[in-house]
Scaffold this active site. Structure first.
Site, PDB file in Angstrom:
ATOM      1  N   LYS A  13      34.747  42.279  49.815  1.00  0.00           N
ATOM      2  CA  LYS A  13      36.044  41.641  49.526  1.00  0.00           C
ATOM      3  C   LYS A  13      36.558  42.030  48.138  1.00  0.00           C
ATOM      4  O   LYS A  13      37.711  42.429  47.982  1.00  0.00           O
ATOM      5  CB  LYS A  13      35.933  40.102  49.610  1.00  0.00           C
ATOM      6  CG  LYS A  13      35.418  39.596  50.949  1.00  0.00           C
ATOM      7  CD  LYS A  13      35.321  38.080  50.986  1.00  0.00           C
ATOM      8  CE  LYS A  13      34.324  37.473  50.021  1.00  0.00           C
ATOM      9  NZ  LYS A  13      32.918  37.787  50.325  1.00  0.00           N
ATOM     10  N   ARG A  88      36.817  28.396  51.441  1.00  0.00           N
ATOM     11  CA  ARG A  88      35.468  28.605  51.968  1.00  0.00           C
ATOM     12  C   ARG A  88      35.005  27.421  52.802  1.00  0.00           C
ATOM     13  O   ARG A  88      33.876  27.442  53.291  1.00  0.00           O
ATOM     14  CB  ARG A  88      34.519  28.737  50.779  1.00  0.00           C
ATOM     15  CG  ARG A  88      34.097  30.126  50.452  1.00  0.00           C
ATOM     16  CD  ARG A  88      33.218  29.998  49.232  1.00  0.00           C
ATOM     17  NE  ARG A  88      32.251  31.026  49.129  1.00  0.00           N
ATOM     18  CZ  ARG A  88      32.464  32.147  48.451  1.00  0.00           C
ATOM     19  NH1 ARG A  88      33.604  32.389  47.877  1.00  0.00           N
ATOM     20  NH2 ARG A  88      31.511  33.021  48.355  1.00  0.00           N
ATOM     21  N   ARG A 122      23.942  45.933  44.364  1.00  0.00           N
ATOM     22  CA  ARG A 122      25.195  45.773  43.603  1.00  0.00           C
ATOM     23  C   ARG A 122      24.930  45.685  42.096  1.00  0.00           C
ATOM     24  O   ARG A 122      23.968  45.086  41.643  1.00  0.00           O
ATOM     25  CB  ARG A 122      25.926  44.503  44.045  1.00  0.00           C
ATOM     26  CG  ARG A 122      27.149  44.230  43.170  1.00  0.00           C
ATOM     27  CD  ARG A 122      28.076  43.228  43.743  1.00  0.00           C
ATOM     28  NE  ARG A 122      27.441  41.947  44.008  1.00  0.00           N
ATOM     29  CZ  ARG A 122      28.044  40.966  44.687  1.00  0.00           C
ATOM     30  NH1 ARG A 122      29.254  41.140  45.167  1.00  0.00           N
ATOM     31  NH2 ARG A 122      27.408  39.839  44.894  1.00  0.00           N
ATOM     32  N   ARG A 155      23.996  40.394  39.336  1.00  0.00           N
ATOM     33  CA  ARG A 155      24.349  38.970  39.362  1.00  0.00           C
ATOM     34  C   ARG A 155      23.129  38.097  39.658  1.00  0.00           C
ATOM     35  O   ARG A 155      22.285  38.478  40.458  1.00  0.00           O
ATOM     36  CB  ARG A 155      25.432  38.720  40.434  1.00  0.00           C
ATOM     37  CG  ARG A 155      26.827  38.948  39.935  1.00  0.00           C
ATOM     38  CD  ARG A 155      27.881  38.962  41.016  1.00  0.00           C
ATOM     39  NE  ARG A 155      27.826  37.884  41.991  1.00  0.00           N
ATOM     40  CZ  ARG A 155      28.740  37.710  42.967  1.00  0.00           C
ATOM     41  NH1 ARG A 155      29.765  38.544  43.070  1.00  0.00           N
ATOM     42  NH2 ARG A 155      28.623  36.735  43.826  1.00  0.00           N
ATOM     43  N   ARG A 166      23.184  32.018  50.508  1.00  0.00           N
ATOM     44  CA  ARG A 166      24.632  32.266  50.619  1.00  0.00           C
ATOM     45  C   ARG A 166      25.017  32.598  52.062  1.00  0.00           C
ATOM     46  O   ARG A 166      26.077  32.182  52.536  1.00  0.00           O
ATOM     47  CB  ARG A 166      25.045  33.388  49.661  1.00  0.00           C
ATOM     48  CG  ARG A 166      25.065  32.914  48.215  1.00  0.00           C
ATOM     49  CD  ARG A 166      24.943  34.060  47.233  1.00  0.00           C
ATOM     50  NE  ARG A 166      26.064  34.965  47.261  1.00  0.00           N
ATOM     51  CZ  ARG A 166      25.999  36.225  46.852  1.00  0.00           C
ATOM     52  NH1 ARG A 166      24.865  36.736  46.416  1.00  0.00           N
ATOM     53  NH2 ARG A 166      27.077  36.964  46.893  1.00  0.00           N
TER      54      ARG A 166
HETATM   55  P1  AP5 Z   1      31.658  43.352  46.883  1.00  0.00           P
HETATM   56  O1  AP5 Z   1      33.022  43.944  46.936  1.00  0.00           O
HETATM   57  O2  AP5 Z   1      31.125  42.897  45.574  1.00  0.00           O
HETATM   58  O3  AP5 Z   1      31.522  42.200  48.008  1.00  0.00           O
HETATM   59  P2  AP5 Z   1      32.144  40.755  48.084  1.00  0.00           P
HETATM   60  O4  AP5 Z   1      32.557  40.548  49.500  1.00  0.00           O
HETATM   61  O5  AP5 Z   1      33.157  40.552  47.010  1.00  0.00           O
HETATM   62  O6  AP5 Z   1      30.841  39.899  47.850  1.00  0.00           O
HETATM   63  P3  AP5 Z   1      30.582  38.658  46.877  1.00  0.00           P
HETATM   64  O7  AP5 Z   1      29.078  38.566  46.767  1.00  0.00           O
HETATM   65  O8  AP5 Z   1      31.356  38.767  45.627  1.00  0.00           O
HETATM   66  O9  AP5 Z   1      31.092  37.508  47.749  1.00  0.00           O
HETATM   67  P4  AP5 Z   1      30.714  36.067  47.595  1.00  0.00           P
HETATM   68  O10 AP5 Z   1      31.691  35.478  48.515  1.00  0.00           O
HETATM   69  O11 AP5 Z   1      29.299  35.727  47.895  1.00  0.00           O
HETATM   70  O12 AP5 Z   1      30.814  35.789  46.020  1.00  0.00           O
HETATM   71  P5  AP5 Z   1      31.930  35.127  45.142  1.00  0.00           P
HETATM   72  O13 AP5 Z   1      31.969  35.823  43.855  1.00  0.00           O
HETATM   73  O14 AP5 Z   1      33.165  34.954  45.926  1.00  0.00           O
HETATM   74  O15 AP5 Z   1      30.668  44.426  47.520  1.00  0.00           O
HETATM   75  C1  AP5 Z   1      29.264  44.189  47.555  1.00  0.00           C
HETATM   76  C2  AP5 Z   1      28.503  45.480  47.220  1.00  0.00           C
HETATM   77  O16 AP5 Z   1      28.724  46.430  48.251  1.00  0.00           O
HETATM   78  C3  AP5 Z   1      28.952  46.162  45.920  1.00  0.00           C
HETATM   79  O17 AP5 Z   1      27.820  46.728  45.327  1.00  0.00           O
HETATM   80  C4  AP5 Z   1      29.935  47.254  46.388  1.00  0.00           C
HETATM   81  O18 AP5 Z   1      29.934  48.356  45.505  1.00  0.00           O
HETATM   82  C5  AP5 Z   1      29.351  47.617  47.745  1.00  0.00           C
HETATM   83  N1  AP5 Z   1      30.377  47.973  48.733  1.00  0.00           N
HETATM   84  C6  AP5 Z   1      31.572  47.370  48.931  1.00  0.00           C
HETATM   85  N2  AP5 Z   1      32.227  47.930  49.963  1.00  0.00           N
HETATM   86  C7  AP5 Z   1      31.399  48.905  50.434  1.00  0.00           C
HETATM   87  C8  AP5 Z   1      31.495  49.852  51.519  1.00  0.00           C
HETATM   88  N3  AP5 Z   1      32.572  49.890  52.308  1.00  0.00           N
HETATM   89  N4  AP5 Z   1      30.450  50.703  51.721  1.00  0.00           N
HETATM   90  C9  AP5 Z   1      29.361  50.659  50.932  1.00  0.00           C
HETATM   91  N5  AP5 Z   1      29.214  49.794  49.896  1.00  0.00           N
HETATM   92  C10 AP5 Z   1      30.215  48.929  49.658  1.00  0.00           C
HETATM   93  O19 AP5 Z   1      31.321  33.677  44.934  1.00  0.00           O
HETATM   94  C11 AP5 Z   1      30.142  33.491  44.160  1.00  0.00           C
HETATM   95  C12 AP5 Z   1      29.779  32.027  44.160  1.00  0.00           C
HETATM   96  O20 AP5 Z   1      30.826  31.245  43.531  1.00  0.00           O
HETATM   97  C13 AP5 Z   1      29.597  31.361  45.535  1.00  0.00           C
HETATM   98  O21 AP5 Z   1      28.320  31.580  46.082  1.00  0.00           O
HETATM   99  C14 AP5 Z   1      29.853  29.896  45.182  1.00  0.00           C
HETATM  100  O22 AP5 Z   1      28.738  29.335  44.539  1.00  0.00           O
HETATM  101  C15 AP5 Z   1      30.976  29.989  44.157  1.00  0.00           C
HETATM  102  N6  AP5 Z   1      32.295  29.945  44.808  1.00  0.00           N
HETATM  103  C16 AP5 Z   1      33.230  30.950  44.845  1.00  0.00           C
HETATM  104  N7  AP5 Z   1      34.300  30.581  45.546  1.00  0.00           N
HETATM  105  C17 AP5 Z   1      34.042  29.304  45.973  1.00  0.00           C
HETATM  106  C18 AP5 Z   1      34.764  28.388  46.779  1.00  0.00           C
HETATM  107  N8  AP5 Z   1      35.960  28.707  47.294  1.00  0.00           N
HETATM  108  N9  AP5 Z   1      34.205  27.174  47.016  1.00  0.00           N
HETATM  109  C19 AP5 Z   1      33.002  26.842  46.513  1.00  0.00           C
HETATM  110  N10 AP5 Z   1      32.262  27.674  45.756  1.00  0.00           N
HETATM  111  C20 AP5 Z   1      32.772  28.897  45.493  1.00  0.00           C
HETATM  112 MG    MG Z   2      33.248  39.402  45.236  1.00  0.00          MG
END
Ligand code: AP5
Ligand code: MG
Length: 209
Positions: A13, A88, A122, A155, A166
């Protein structure tokens, strides 16, 4: 264009959002990135959420909804936005609907195995938050961000226990949003399994950009 990016952790994402903002000229709003910046700056919000995030659990709805409501009220979000990682939960989706009308919800379709591979390799820039991968999207200089030269780190929630947690939280609390938005006629599925350039192409086609 008001977009929500929905999908499991590690689906890509954040990576796609960074490309899509260039195409669409709208802000990328990642709740996870806002929380991580607060943690790094040791603000009261950061202190409150650090343990929850490191463990792979969700921050409470009240805190998260208030944060997004305030962010979407800013000037730059009036012409559109990409919301990455929010909503979420059903409660967050209902709240969002009460203060902003989303045009499309992009559902990143990807199996768990690929997610684990992506998250365990990552690396993230400490300075600007850009995402890299030790195999798939390597930085030009090892350990340094291509965009700003910042240091790359792993991270805390990319440890295997937190990744499992997660994924469980995603299945229980976030995956029901797929049907929620499908019923509203807003859902667009994007195959997130191929390489980044192909996923961008899939996204463009799905949204007719
Ligand atoms: P990346 O683009 O980083 O993936 P992502 O979908 O953004 O994954 P996240 O881990 O950031 O999602 P998340 O939802 O768990 O975390 P968030 O920060 O939102 O890609 C991943 C890896 O793959 C990278 O290394 C990239 O280079 C590689 N890649 C990407 N595309 C690729 C492809 N096509 N081919 C090959 N490789 C590829 O949330 C973190 C925490 O915050 C949550 O766990 C929660 O505690 C809190 N939080 C955030 N939002 C909320 C909410 N709305 N409510 C409650 N808690 C929340
Ligand atoms: Mg992300």
């Amino acid at each position: 264009m008001k977009l929500v990016f929905l999908g499991p952790p590690g689906a890509g994402k954040g990576t796609l959002a960074a490309k899509a903002v260039e195409l669409l000229q709208i802000p990328h709003i990642s709740t996870g990135a806002i929380f991580r910046a607060a943690i790094a700056a040791r603000t009261p919000l950061g202190i409150k959420v650090k343990e929850i995030i490191d463990a792979g659990k969700l921050v409470d709805d009240e805190t998260t909804i208030a944060l997004v409501r305030e962010r979407l009220a800013a000037e730059d979000a009036q012409k559109g936005y990409i919301l990455d990682g929010f909503p979420r939960t059903i409660a967050q989706a209902d709240a969002l609907d009460s203060f902003s009308k989303v045009d499309r919800v992009v559902n990143f379709d990807i199996p768990d195995g690929a997610v684990i591979e992506r998250l365990s390799g990552r690396r993230v820039c400490k300075n600007c938050g850009a995402n890299y991968h030790i195999l798939f999207t390597k930085p030009k200089t090892e350990g340094r961000c291509d965009l700003c030269g910042g240091e790359l780190y792993t991270r805390d929630d990319d440890q295997s226990d937190a990744i499992q947690r997660r994924l469980e939280v995603y299945r229980a609390q976030t995956a029901p949003l797929i049907e929620y938005y499908r019923r509203k006629g807003l859902l667009v599925d994007v195959d997130a399994r191929p390489a980044v350039d192909q996923v961008i192409e899939n996204f463009r086609k799905a949204l007719k950009l």
